[in-house]
Design an enzyme around this catalytic site. Structure first.
Site, PDB file in Angstrom:
ATOM      1  N   ILE A   1       0.876  -1.179   0.000  1.00  0.00           N
ATOM      2  CA  ILE A   1       0.000   0.000   0.000  1.00  0.00           C
ATOM      3  C   ILE A   1       0.909   1.224   0.000  1.00  0.00           C
ATOM      4  O   ILE A   1       1.670   1.431   0.949  1.00  0.00           O
ATOM      5  CB  ILE A   1      -0.919   0.067   1.241  1.00  0.00           C
ATOM      6  N   ASP A   2       0.878   1.997  -1.064  1.00  0.00           N
ATOM      7  CA  ASP A   2       1.607   3.266  -1.077  1.00  0.00           C
ATOM      8  C   ASP A   2       0.627   4.360  -0.648  1.00  0.00           C
ATOM      9  O   ASP A   2      -0.577   4.239  -0.871  1.00  0.00           O
ATOM     10  CB  ASP A   2       2.162   3.541  -2.479  1.00  0.00           C
TER      11      ASP A   2
ATOM     12  N   ASP B   1       8.582   2.132  -4.316  1.00  0.00           N
ATOM     13  CA  ASP B   1       7.679   3.223  -4.693  1.00  0.00           C
ATOM     14  C   ASP B   1       7.709   3.470  -6.204  1.00  0.00           C
ATOM     15  O   ASP B   1       6.688   3.792  -6.807  1.00  0.00           O
ATOM     16  CB  ASP B   1       8.101   4.545  -4.031  1.00  0.00           C
TER      17      ASP B   1
HETATM   18  C1  2IP Z   1       5.397   6.977   1.056  1.00  0.00           C
HETATM   19  C2  2IP Z   1       4.193   7.673   0.494  1.00  0.00           C
HETATM   20  C3  2IP Z   1       4.310   9.130   0.814  1.00  0.00           C
HETATM   21  C4  2IP Z   1       5.478   9.760   0.113  1.00  0.00           C
HETATM   22  C5  2IP Z   1       6.730   8.981   0.475  1.00  0.00           C
HETATM   23  C6  2IP Z   1       6.600   7.467   0.273  1.00  0.00           C
HETATM   24  O1  2IP Z   1       5.202   5.590   0.979  1.00  0.00           O
HETATM   25  O2  2IP Z   1       4.062   7.512  -0.899  1.00  0.00           O
HETATM   26  O3  2IP Z   1       3.103   9.739   0.491  1.00  0.00           O
HETATM   27  O4  2IP Z   1       5.579  11.094   0.504  1.00  0.00           O
HETATM   28  O5  2IP Z   1       7.781   9.441  -0.307  1.00  0.00           O
HETATM   29  O6  2IP Z   1       7.745   6.812   0.703  1.00  0.00           O
HETATM   30  P1  2IP Z   1       4.848  12.307  -0.254  1.00  0.00           P
HETATM   31  O7  2IP Z   1       3.378  12.023  -0.223  1.00  0.00           O
HETATM   32  O8  2IP Z   1       5.224  13.543   0.521  1.00  0.00           O
HETATM   33  O9  2IP Z   1       5.390  12.279  -1.628  1.00  0.00           O
HETATM   34  P2  2IP Z   1       4.366   4.737   2.112  1.00  0.00           P
HETATM   35  O10 2IP Z   1       3.045   5.365   2.274  1.00  0.00           O
HETATM   36  O11 2IP Z   1       4.317   3.390   1.450  1.00  0.00           O
HETATM   37  O12 2IP Z   1       5.204   4.742   3.345  1.00  0.00           O
HETATM   38 CA    CA Z   2       5.545   3.721  -0.508  1.00  0.00          CA
HETATM   39 CA    CA Z   3       3.721   1.159   1.711  1.00  0.00          CA
END
Ligand code: 2IP
Ligand code: CA
Ligand code: CA
Length: 367
Positions: free
Chosen positions: A155-156, A301
């Site tokens: 889940i991102d 990511d």
């Molecule tokens: C995170 C998520 C965050 C992002 C960050 C990722 O992954 O996508 O939203 O930060 O870089 O590592 P931002 O939204 O400021 O770009 P996860 O939710 O899987 O930890």
């Molecule tokens: Ca992520």
């Molecule tokens: Ca994640």
């Protein structure tokens, strides 16, 4: 490699089902959230969360891909570690067992013997999704499973997933935050060179049926290898004479925000949550570039959406390297040996996602 693509679409839909089940059952969802500690801490958030949903989804993908392609088993990596700590401080290794009952029993030991929650999760893990469109017109590419590795972000945009704000989406319009930013990302790379060759993105929360209150998602895929490119999305038409548009993290450095505001104009500088979601915005033509000046994203990511951008003629460059030595694409096979834990797999130089080389060069000149 049509088999692998079909399998990844299928398993990503299964992952989306698990993500939806976890949110749907409010008491279950609360049980699932626990804080991250130690080396795996994502420096970006003061409080980051690791959910059992993440671990379970990643293990399910590993299990299903490994069952069909055993050659890939040692090369299926993801964001999460499958060690989960239960309320009594006991460490449990979460795996997908051969039967639903066994998986439920294992999950119950993590869920403080909450058998209702464990059974719900186990059912979603072991059920084959019915609604999956397995008819992706996958091109015939001469890829061998024993040459490939996989990066999974189960889940991102977890923060958006946990917060769960529901937005009504408008076609062609970038909606900066909300549940729709949460994505399942599965990327495939070549072990030898680290180039991303296949990617599947599933957006579990795309539209909500007002009558039943249930969510449905959508998915995207791309293949790019040896001059063969295919993608579920077509290349968005460029508007002649239009200046570039960019999407950034709201936590991006002020100097970068100012430089890009000067290049794009204030109306065409946008902010959005989720690293995967921002690259998806570039894929869909909602932004021309995504610029990130910090090392706050990881291989899991960028790998999947990077493959889709390549299939459309674009890519994801290492920003620091592109500014210093000329354009260099991100690769996925080598860790940064000086770092520890998750940081070994960070995209340390930041990144620049683009569809068009010309846009990439304009950003590099500006920065
Ligand atoms: C995170 C998520 C965050 C992002 C960050 C990722 O992954 O996508 O939203 O930060 O870089 O590592 P931002 O939204 O400021 O770009 P996860 O939710 O899987 O930890
Ligand atoms: Ca992520
Ligand atoms: Ca994640």
């Amino acid at each position: 490699m049509a088999d692998l693509l079909r399998l990844l679409l299928q398993v990503a839909e299964k992952a989306a089902n698990v993500a939806r089940v976890c949110r749907q059952e409010a008491p279950l969802f609360q049980l699932l959230v626990q804080e991250k500690t130690g080396d795996d801490k994502n420096k970006k958030f003061v409080q980051d969360f690791k959910t059992l949903a993440d671990v379970v989804i990643q293990e399910m993908i590993r299990h299903d891909v490994g069952a069909q392609f055993p050659e890939m088993l040692g090369f299926i990596h993801g964001e999460e570690s499958n060690k989960f700590e239960n309320g009594h401080g006991e460490s449990v290794t979460v795996t997908v067992c051969s039967t639903e009952g066994e998986t439920a029993a294992l999950l119950a030991s993590v869920l403080d013997n909450n058998h209702t929650a464990a059974s719900l999760l186990a059912r979603a893990i072991h059920r084959d999704p019915v609604t999956i469109d397995a008819h992706a017109d996958a091109p015939a590419v001469p890829l061998n499973p024993s040459d490939l590795g996989i990066w999974i972000d189960p889940i991102d945009a977890t923060s958006q997933y946990i917060e769960g704000r529901e937005e009504v989406l408008e076609e062609g319009h970038l909606c900066p935050s909300g549940l729709h930013c949460a994505l399942v990302l599965i990327g495939v790379y070549l072990r030898s060179s680290g180039e991303p060759v296949m990617g599947v993105i599933n957006q579990p929360f795309y539209s909500k049926d007002p009558a039943s209150g249930s969510w449905s998602g959508r998915h995207f895929w791309g293949v790019s290898y040896g001059g063969v490119n295919a993608c579920s999305e077509s290349r968005p038409k460029d508007v002649p004479g239009a200046g570039p548009s960019a999407v950034l993290s709201s936590s991006e450095k002020q100097v970068v925000k100012e430089a890009l505001a000067a290049l794009c104009g204030p109306d065409k500088l946008m902010y959005a949550s989720g690293a995967g979601f921002k690259i998806l915005c570039v894929i869909q033509g909602l932004a021309d570039v995504y610029v990130l000046s910090e090392g706050s994203t990881f291989k899991w990511d960028s790998c999947a959406p990077h493959a889709l951008l390549r299939a459309l003629g674009g890519g994801v460059a290492d920003l620091a390297q592109s500014l210093q030595e000329g354009q260099a694409e991100l690769t996925y096979h080598q860790p940064c040996e000086e770092r520890r834990g998750a940081e070994r797999w960070a995209n340390h130089g930041g990144l620049l996602a683009y569809r068009d080389q010309a846009r990439l060069h304009a950003v590099v000149r500006t920065l």
